[in-house]
Scaffold this motif. Structure first.
Motif, PDB file in Angstrom:
ATOM      1  N   LEU A  36       0.838  -1.203   0.000  1.00  0.00           N
ATOM      2  CA  LEU A  36       0.000   0.000   0.000  1.00  0.00           C
ATOM      3  C   LEU A  36       0.873   1.253   0.000  1.00  0.00           C
ATOM      4  CD1 LEU A  36      -2.972   0.647  -0.107  1.00  0.00           C
ATOM      5  CD2 LEU A  36      -3.046   0.634   2.378  1.00  0.00           C
ATOM      6  N   TRP A  37       1.966   1.221   0.758  1.00  0.00           N
ATOM      7  CA  TRP A  37       2.929   2.327   0.729  1.00  0.00           C
ATOM      8  C   TRP A  37       3.480   2.507  -0.680  1.00  0.00           C
ATOM      9  CZ3 TRP A  37       8.260   1.806  -0.367  1.00  0.00           C
ATOM     10  CH2 TRP A  37       8.994   2.986  -0.233  1.00  0.00           C
ATOM     11  N   GLN A  38       3.756   1.410  -1.378  1.00  0.00           N
ATOM     12  CA  GLN A  38       4.239   1.500  -2.757  1.00  0.00           C
ATOM     13  C   GLN A  38       3.218   2.180  -3.661  1.00  0.00           C
ATOM     14  OE1 GLN A  38       5.075  -2.751  -3.334  1.00  0.00           O
ATOM     15  NE2 GLN A  38       7.236  -2.244  -3.571  1.00  0.00           N
ATOM     16  N   MET A  39       1.945   1.814  -3.511  1.00  0.00           N
ATOM     17  CA  MET A  39       0.900   2.420  -4.334  1.00  0.00           C
ATOM     18  C   MET A  39       0.815   3.922  -4.080  1.00  0.00           C
ATOM     19  SD  MET A  39      -0.568  -0.063  -6.116  1.00  0.00           S
ATOM     20  CE  MET A  39      -2.224   0.437  -6.512  1.00  0.00           C
ATOM     21  N   VAL A  40       0.878   4.320  -2.823  1.00  0.00           N
ATOM     22  CA  VAL A  40       0.817   5.742  -2.474  1.00  0.00           C
ATOM     23  C   VAL A  40       2.011   6.487  -3.066  1.00  0.00           C
ATOM     24  CG1 VAL A  40       0.931   7.381  -0.552  1.00  0.00           C
ATOM     25  CG2 VAL A  40      -0.529   5.367  -0.372  1.00  0.00           C
ATOM     26  N   HIS A  55      -5.417   1.127 -13.330  1.00  0.00           N
ATOM     27  CA  HIS A  55      -5.046   0.714 -14.688  1.00  0.00           C
ATOM     28  C   HIS A  55      -4.109   1.731 -15.361  1.00  0.00           C
ATOM     29  CE1 HIS A  55      -7.628   3.533 -16.972  1.00  0.00           C
ATOM     30  NE2 HIS A  55      -8.509   3.381 -16.007  1.00  0.00           N
ATOM     31  N   GLU A  56      -4.182   3.003 -14.974  1.00  0.00           N
ATOM     32  CA  GLU A  56      -3.248   3.995 -15.519  1.00  0.00           C
ATOM     33  C   GLU A  56      -1.820   3.696 -15.069  1.00  0.00           C
ATOM     34  OE1 GLU A  56      -4.569   7.859 -14.380  1.00  0.00           O
ATOM     35  OE2 GLU A  56      -6.478   7.722 -15.455  1.00  0.00           O
ATOM     36  N   LEU A  57      -1.678   3.292 -13.822  1.00  0.00           N
ATOM     37  CA  LEU A  57      -0.364   2.899 -13.307  1.00  0.00           C
ATOM     38  C   LEU A  57       0.122   1.647 -14.028  1.00  0.00           C
ATOM     39  CD1 LEU A  57       1.788   3.611 -11.155  1.00  0.00           C
ATOM     40  CD2 LEU A  57       0.585   2.072  -9.587  1.00  0.00           C
ATOM     41  N   GLY A  58      -0.787   0.705 -14.239  1.00  0.00           N
ATOM     42  CA  GLY A  58      -0.435  -0.515 -14.958  1.00  0.00           C
ATOM     43  C   GLY A  58      -0.032  -0.238 -16.391  1.00  0.00           C
ATOM     44  N   GLN A  59      -0.717   0.692 -17.056  1.00  0.00           N
ATOM     45  CA  GLN A  59      -0.375   1.039 -18.433  1.00  0.00           C
ATOM     46  C   GLN A  59       1.003   1.681 -18.526  1.00  0.00           C
ATOM     47  OE1 GLN A  59      -4.316   3.070 -19.101  1.00  0.00           O
ATOM     48  NE2 GLN A  59      -4.125   2.146 -21.130  1.00  0.00           N
ATOM     49  N   TYR A  60       1.329   2.517 -17.543  1.00  0.00           N
ATOM     50  CA  TYR A  60       2.658   3.141 -17.548  1.00  0.00           C
ATOM     51  C   TYR A  60       3.746   2.096 -17.319  1.00  0.00           C
ATOM     52  CZ  TYR A  60       6.478   6.366 -16.579  1.00  0.00           C
ATOM     53  OH  TYR A  60       7.683   7.038 -16.622  1.00  0.00           O
ATOM     54  N   TYR A 342      -1.022  -8.226  -3.355  1.00  0.00           N
ATOM     55  CA  TYR A 342       0.271  -8.734  -2.913  1.00  0.00           C
ATOM     56  C   TYR A 342       1.362  -8.657  -3.988  1.00  0.00           C
ATOM     57  CZ  TYR A 342      -2.202 -10.794   1.078  1.00  0.00           C
ATOM     58  OH  TYR A 342      -2.957 -10.986   2.220  1.00  0.00           O
ATOM     59  N   PHE A 343       1.021  -8.896  -5.258  1.00  0.00           N
ATOM     60  CA  PHE A 343       2.044  -9.077  -6.284  1.00  0.00           C
ATOM     61  C   PHE A 343       2.229  -7.891  -7.235  1.00  0.00           C
ATOM     62  CE2 PHE A 343       0.107 -13.531  -5.900  1.00  0.00           C
ATOM     63  CZ  PHE A 343       0.851 -13.812  -4.766  1.00  0.00           C
ATOM     64  N   LEU A 344       1.125  -7.429  -7.826  1.00  0.00           N
ATOM     65  CA  LEU A 344       1.224  -6.384  -8.849  1.00  0.00           C
ATOM     66  C   LEU A 344       1.943  -5.122  -8.373  1.00  0.00           C
ATOM     67  CD1 LEU A 344      -2.053  -6.403 -10.981  1.00  0.00           C
ATOM     68  CD2 LEU A 344       0.271  -6.890 -11.717  1.00  0.00           C
ATOM     69  N   PRO A 345       1.669  -4.613  -7.151  1.00  0.00           N
ATOM     70  CA  PRO A 345       2.402  -3.420  -6.710  1.00  0.00           C
ATOM     71  C   PRO A 345       3.920  -3.628  -6.701  1.00  0.00           C
ATOM     72  CG  PRO A 345       0.502  -3.769  -5.306  1.00  0.00           C
ATOM     73  CD  PRO A 345       0.615  -4.985  -6.164  1.00  0.00           C
ATOM     74  N   CYS A 346       4.369  -4.826  -6.311  1.00  0.00           N
ATOM     75  CA  CYS A 346       5.815  -5.111  -6.283  1.00  0.00           C
ATOM     76  C   CYS A 346       6.400  -5.111  -7.690  1.00  0.00           C
ATOM     77  CB  CYS A 346       6.081  -6.458  -5.623  1.00  0.00           C
ATOM     78  SG  CYS A 346       5.607  -6.525  -3.894  1.00  0.00           S
ATOM     79  N   ILE A 347       5.684  -5.730  -8.629  1.00  0.00           N
ATOM     80  CA  ILE A 347       6.167  -5.792 -10.005  1.00  0.00           C
ATOM     81  C   ILE A 347       6.245  -4.387 -10.605  1.00  0.00           C
ATOM     82  CG2 ILE A 347       5.729  -6.734 -12.298  1.00  0.00           C
ATOM     83  CD1 ILE A 347       4.185  -9.015 -10.903  1.00  0.00           C
ATOM     84  N   MET A 348       5.189  -3.593 -10.392  1.00  0.00           N
ATOM     85  CA  MET A 348       5.183  -2.233 -10.941  1.00  0.00           C
ATOM     86  C   MET A 348       6.252  -1.368 -10.277  1.00  0.00           C
ATOM     87  SD  MET A 348       1.135  -1.443 -11.690  1.00  0.00           S
ATOM     88  CE  MET A 348       0.542  -1.762 -10.028  1.00  0.00           C
ATOM     89  N   TRP A 349       6.514  -1.606  -9.001  1.00  0.00           N
ATOM     90  CA  TRP A 349       7.574  -0.869  -8.309  1.00  0.00           C
ATOM     91  C   TRP A 349       8.933  -1.147  -8.952  1.00  0.00           C
ATOM     92  CZ3 TRP A 349       7.743   2.830  -4.581  1.00  0.00           C
ATOM     93  CH2 TRP A 349       8.950   3.053  -3.925  1.00  0.00           C
ATOM     94  N   ASN A 365      11.218  -6.906  -3.194  1.00  0.00           N
ATOM     95  CA  ASN A 365      10.154  -6.994  -4.189  1.00  0.00           C
ATOM     96  C   ASN A 365      10.335  -8.185  -5.108  1.00  0.00           C
ATOM     97  OD1 ASN A 365       8.363  -4.398  -4.027  1.00  0.00           O
ATOM     98  ND2 ASN A 365      10.459  -3.705  -3.695  1.00  0.00           N
ATOM     99  N   TRP A 366      11.559  -8.486  -5.462  1.00  0.00           N
ATOM    100  CA  TRP A 366      11.817  -9.617  -6.352  1.00  0.00           C
ATOM    101  C   TRP A 366      11.440 -10.934  -5.674  1.00  0.00           C
ATOM    102  CZ3 TRP A 366      12.625 -10.342 -11.312  1.00  0.00           C
ATOM    103  CH2 TRP A 366      13.112 -11.573 -11.745  1.00  0.00           C
TER     104      TRP A 366
END
Length: 373
Positions: A36-40, A55-60, A342-349, A365-366
């Protein structure tokens, strides 16, 4: 942040057992707070740009098309799934309230209580945005803290049940394994706030001197303190008192004092009314955007009226068709909540922040998503 999934945590504990259950609860709290901290942080990580939608974050991170294909289906499953579960939860709690207050009255089918609960949303769904449901959201937050406290306090008052058992109920290894994974999904469902965090943060004013992440993170910290205060006592005390005979909804296991249990169920109803709207708003936004931009509909009050009423009716119909609280928690939790939380925020980070190779951030994250890589 405190969802009605908290009511299913004692049942999840009964399928996990003491050791794995406590470990998973604690790890989930730590991991989801971190993601959640990563998303913020990622909301404004790119200078001059705010990612107001998941989805905008995912697209980037993944590209225009791939980002949509990865994020949007999962986010929709999460948000629609939550709304379906909350329809079932609201109807079940209304039924429990009715049966507790009027034990001698004629029994009414759950279907009718779900319809009564849905009728509220045919009105509230026409509020324009997140800011317009602030009062409803505040009431929901107070109610969630209240009924969680009642759940564990009433369990303590009832005491450890006679001949309580803490072993697995399933008679076969396959059944035990299935129940274990279902419980993991139930825990994942309880930590579902990530799917709307960017939409909420988008409502906070932001400047280079005062970025939105500062007040947003303060709010997250407060929310997670409340989460800990609600989740851990309910999960641990509920399981301790009832063992593996606990119901999928802890309030169903509690019968006395009748007035307190009735009040707790009424609090649940008020809470899920607000929570339903929190998760429905992004879906309304997606559907109306597609209708206007892709299908060339004129933006109008009629379009909003039809889209939102049809969506509420759809979630009501599915809830009436599949009114299984524990099964829905496990299914939606495992199918979509785990990846988006659990997973997507780490990958996007890793993609956006690009931490130095073998640094603590890179390694953390890895390791969190590498088994699924």
């Amino acid at each position: 942040m405190v969802g009605a999934g908290v009511l299913g945590l004692p049942y999840a504990m009964s399928e996990l057992g003491w050791g794995p259950g406590v470990t998973i609860l604690i790890l989930s709290w730590i991991i989801t707070l971190y993601t959640l901290w990563q998303m913020v942080e990622m909301h404004e990580m790119v200078p001059g740009k705010r990612f107001d939608r998941y989805h905008e974050l995912g697209q980037y991170a993944f590209g225009e098309k791939l980002g949509l294909y990865i994020v949007v289906p999962q986010q929709l499953v999460v948000e629609i799934g939550v709304n379906i579960v909350y329809m079932v939860t609201g109807g079940t709690s209304l039924q429990k309230f009715h049966d507790t207050v009027c034990s001698d009255c004629k029994k009414i089918k759950l279907t009718f209580f779900i319809m009564i609960f849905a009728s509220v949303h045919f009105v509230l769904s026409h509020l324009p945005d997140f800011n317009s449901i602030t009062g409803v959201s505040l009431a929901a937050a107070v109610m969630s803290l209240s009924y969680s406290t009642i759940a564990w306090a009433a369990s303590v008052d009832k005491g450890v049940q006679e001949n309580v058992q803490y072993g697995y109920k399933a008679e076969s290894t396959a059944g035990t394994v299935f129940n274990f994974f279902n419980a993991l999904g139930t825990v994942a469902f309880a930590y579902a706030g990530h799917n709307v965090v960017l939409e909420i943060q988008a409502t906070i004013p932001s400047t280079p001197e005062k970025p939105s992440k500062v007040p947003m993170w303060r709010g997250v910290v407060v929310a997670y303190i409340v989460v800990a205060v609600c989740y851990f006592p309910v999960a641990l005390i509920g399981y301790w008192m009832f063992g593996n005979e606990v119901d999928s909804d802890i309030l169903i296991s509690l019968e006395k004092p009748a007035w307190l249990i009735a009040m707790a169920n009424l609090f649940v109803v008020i809470h899920v009314i607000g929570s339903y709207q929190i998760y429905a708003m992004p879906v309304f936004d997606m559907i109306e955007t597609v209708m206007v931009k892709k299908l060339n509909f004129e933006p109008s009050t009629i379009l909003r009226f039809v889209v939102r009423n049809v969506y509420v009716a759809f979630t009501m119909f599915i809830a009436i068709t599949f009114p299984f609280f524990d099964g829905l928690l496990g299914f939606f939790g495992g199918f979509a909540f785990a990846p988006t939380t659990y997973f997507l925020p780490c990958i996007m980070w890793l993609v956006i922040h690009k931490p130095k190779r073998f640094s603590l951030s890179w390694f953390t994250n890895w390791r969190k998503f590498s088994p699924w890589n």
